[in-house]
Scaffold this motif. Structure first.
Motif, PDB file in Angstrom:
ATOM      1  N   ASN A 109      24.354  76.015 -16.038  1.00 25.90           N
ATOM      2  CA  ASN A 109      25.228  76.235 -14.884  1.00 25.90           C
ATOM      3  C   ASN A 109      24.894  75.223 -13.792  1.00 25.90           C
ATOM      4  OD1 ASN A 109      26.545  78.597 -15.960  1.00 25.90           O
ATOM      5  ND2 ASN A 109      24.655  79.723 -15.522  1.00 25.90           N
ATOM      6  N   ARG A 161      34.372  75.365 -15.218  1.00 22.66           N
ATOM      7  CA  ARG A 161      33.158  75.739 -14.494  1.00 22.66           C
ATOM      8  C   ARG A 161      33.406  76.903 -13.535  1.00 22.66           C
ATOM      9  NH1 ARG A 161      28.137  73.951 -16.234  1.00 22.66           N
ATOM     10  NH2 ARG A 161      28.288  71.812 -17.002  1.00 22.66           N
ATOM     11  N   GLY A 220      30.393  79.312 -13.850  1.00 22.90           N
ATOM     12  CA  GLY A 220      29.622  78.177 -14.320  1.00 22.90           C
ATOM     13  C   GLY A 220      29.237  77.211 -13.226  1.00 22.90           C
ATOM     14  N   ILE A 221      29.722  77.447 -12.023  1.00 26.06           N
ATOM     15  CA  ILE A 221      29.373  76.573 -10.898  1.00 26.06           C
ATOM     16  C   ILE A 221      29.324  77.410  -9.628  1.00 26.06           C
ATOM     17  CG2 ILE A 221      31.772  75.934 -10.379  1.00 26.06           C
ATOM     18  CD1 ILE A 221      30.722  73.106  -9.764  1.00 26.06           C
ATOM     19  N   CYS A 280      30.891  66.938 -12.441  1.00 26.21           N
ATOM     20  CA  CYS A 280      31.167  67.830 -13.571  1.00 26.21           C
ATOM     21  C   CYS A 280      31.427  67.040 -14.851  1.00 26.21           C
ATOM     22  CB  CYS A 280      32.365  68.724 -13.249  1.00 26.21           C
ATOM     23  SG  CYS A 280      32.030  70.001 -12.022  1.00 26.21           S
ATOM     24  N   THR A 299      31.380  70.712 -20.251  1.00 29.66           N
ATOM     25  CA  THR A 299      31.064  71.952 -20.967  1.00 29.66           C
ATOM     26  C   THR A 299      31.514  71.919 -22.414  1.00 29.66           C
ATOM     27  OG1 THR A 299      33.172  72.878 -20.175  1.00 29.66           O
ATOM     28  CG2 THR A 299      31.193  73.347 -18.876  1.00 29.66           C
TER      29      THR A 299
END
Length: 541
Positions: A379, A460, A469-470, A512, A517
């Motif tokens: 993360n 994210r 995720g962020i 990112c 991901t």
């Protein structure tokens, strides 16, 4: 001889009179001091009781004059509560023209700050509060108020409501249709006007008002008219303070600047100061944001009809009109971004977390750097930002290094365009930064990198197992501010509007995309960074 000595011993000498007199004197002084203290305390209590009695007498006289129609001064809750119970019962039996709803409407009408914005959900009683607020000083001759709407049809609705209220609240008040103003027996005036554009606002240039109100402020696309009108606030009576009042709902064209001026700088319902530089030194004005909810209006909540109607609207409009959410935008590029979910208080991170930074460069436009940390679950945590403007590349690099303060940063991602030569023979922008010791890698500029970067942010932001995720530290104010308001491109809904303030977004996108991901892209990027070897060891590219 011995007998004589024994007789002398048996006769005890008397105590000296001086010692007895001293003790008696001291005891008398203590008694007198205590008596004086009691007298002083009693006199102080008497004076306090007299002042209290005079205040009560004054309030009772004011109440009596108001009930008899001899005085048009408004009665406050304090004045009524200070009256005897029989008087309070008598007042409660009279016709009550207006009584504010408890909560935000009462707080708005009692606010003492120079500028107050009362906004949020629809149906909270904001417009009616705007009609009542300028009445507080209508018993004074020099009070002059101006109530503004954007267009004349919208203004007419306020005028109709005022005609049902003002003449009853102040017997003798007269409406003058041609001037669009109320004139009160004291000489006070409340003017109704409209200002659709700056040309309309110029009609009020040179005028002076002690109270200015703008109903539905977010209908204006910029703060120009608001700032122009508030320049007319001035008072010739020391007993009449000046006030700027406004109301509105999120979801209009000016929601962003209204949010930046009132909603973001302070906590809801709490006053905050705005520093103003003057020839006489630094001065402050006070502002306050009072949020409104439909539940604040007991009359509309008697039935569920209006609530059901607002709750049935599409998600963005429901958030705006029912919840009063200033972060909800109709064309928002990232509607899933939520401050409650994605914004956290700063904390001390484990030293083993992997750290990197990403930046979008600009000189005339803002330049932004974001610092990322990667936890053990992959993360991302954005824990620091630098947002600046009109700074050269070398100074910018030094600012970045100063903020890191010898902190170990694994790598940095910088907009690939900064490596381009711009027709001169000197180093590029990226090379200039690297010469200062601030090392970078170029950002991804592969086909569809903008679209893929936006999709990466969406992934994210998605909440999985109650965790996104962020997450963003609360101190990264510009990223939080711009990401929630960033619109989509009208011509390409898969991308953001590049004419908007997208500098923090670009830095976020670069960061990112350096740690995607998707397993396929993640493996590709991992190999690329592992295999990365600079051709030039000095410049690092």
């Amino acid at each position: 001889m011995s007998d004589l000595k024994n007789e002398l011993k048996e006769v005890a000498p008397p105590k000296p009179k001086k010692i007895i007199q001293k003790k008696a004197k001291k005891s008398t002084q203590q008694i007198l001091a205590r008596s004086r203290k009691k007298v002083a305390k009693a006199e102080q209590s008497l004076r306090s009781a007299k002042r209290s009695a005079e205040n009560i007498k004054t309030k009772l006289l004011t109440i009596d004059k108001s009930l008899q129609g001899k005085d048009t001064q408004l009665l406050t809750e304090d004045q009524i509560e200070s009256a005897p119970k029989t008087v309070q019962e008598h007042i409660n039996q009279q016709e009550i023209i207006f009584k504010p709803n408890s909560g935000p409407q009462t707080e708005f009408l009692a606010a003492s700050e120079r500028e107050v914005f009362y906004g949020g959900a629809r149906g909270g009683g904001k417009s009616y509060a705007m009609l009542v607020d300028p009445l507080r000083y209508c018993s004074k001759a020099h009070h002059r108020a101006l109530l503004i709407r954007r267009t004349m049809p919208e203004l007419r609705d306020l005028i109709n409501h005022s005609q049902r209220l003002y003449s009853r609240a102040f017997p003798g008040a007269k409406w003058r249709e041609q001037e669009k103003e109320w004139r009160f027996p004291s000489g006070a005036k409340i003017e109704f006007g409209y200002a659709e554009n700056m040309t309309d606002a110029l009609r009020y240039q040179g005028q002076s008002y002690t109270w200015i109100g703008i109903d539905e402020l977010p209908q204006y696309h910029s703060p120009d008219i608001y700032n122009f009108l508030r320049s007319s606030l001035r008072s010739v009576d020391k007993d009449i303070p000046v006030f700027m009042r406004s109301t509105g709902n999120p979801g209009n064209v000016g929601s962003q600047w209204v949010r930046e001026m009132f909603v973001e700088p302070g906590e809801p319902n709490k006053s905050f100061d705005v520093n103003i530089n003057t020839p006489n030194g630094n001065r402050t004005i006070t502002r306050r944001f009072i949020p409104a909810k439909l539940q604040d209006n007991p009359y509309l909540m008697q039935t569920d009809d209006y609530y059901i109607m607002l709750a049935s609207l599409p998600e963005i409009q429901r958030k705006q009109f029912l919840d009063g959410d200033w972060d909800a935008y109709e064309d928002s590029a990232f509607p899933e971004f939520n401050k409650t979910t994605h914004v956290v208080e700063p904390f001390e991170m484990p030293r083993s977390w992997y750290k990197f930074r990403a930046a979008d460069w600009g000189y005339s436009s803002p330049a932004c750097v974001l610092w990322f940390a990667v936890d053990y679950d992959n993360n991302l945590w954005i824990y620091r930002e630098l947002y600046t403007k009109k700074v050269t590349a070398d100074s910018f690099a030094r600012q970045v290094l100063a903020l890191e303060n010898d902190e170990y940063i694994n790598y940095g991602i910088l907009d690939v365009s900064t490596w381009a030569k711009r027709g001169d023979v000197g180093p590029s922008i990226a090379e200039t930064m690297i010469q200062q010791g601030c090392r970078w890698r170029p950002s991804d500029r592969s086909p569809k990198s903008r679209i893929n970067g936006k999709l990466e942010i969406h992934k994210r932001l998605r909440v999985v197992n109650e965790q996104p995720g962020i997450r963003v530290f609360k101190n990264c104010k510009n990223l939080i501010r711009t990401l929630s308001a960033l619109p989509t491109d009208d011509k390409n809904p898969e991308d953001v509007d590049t004419n908007a303030e997208d500098h923090a977004y670009d830095a976020l996108r670069y960061g990112c995309m350096s740690r995607p991901t998707h397993p396929k892209y993640a493996a590709r990027f991992a190999r690329r960074f592992e295999e990365f070897k600079p051709q030039d060891t000095k410049f690092g590219y």
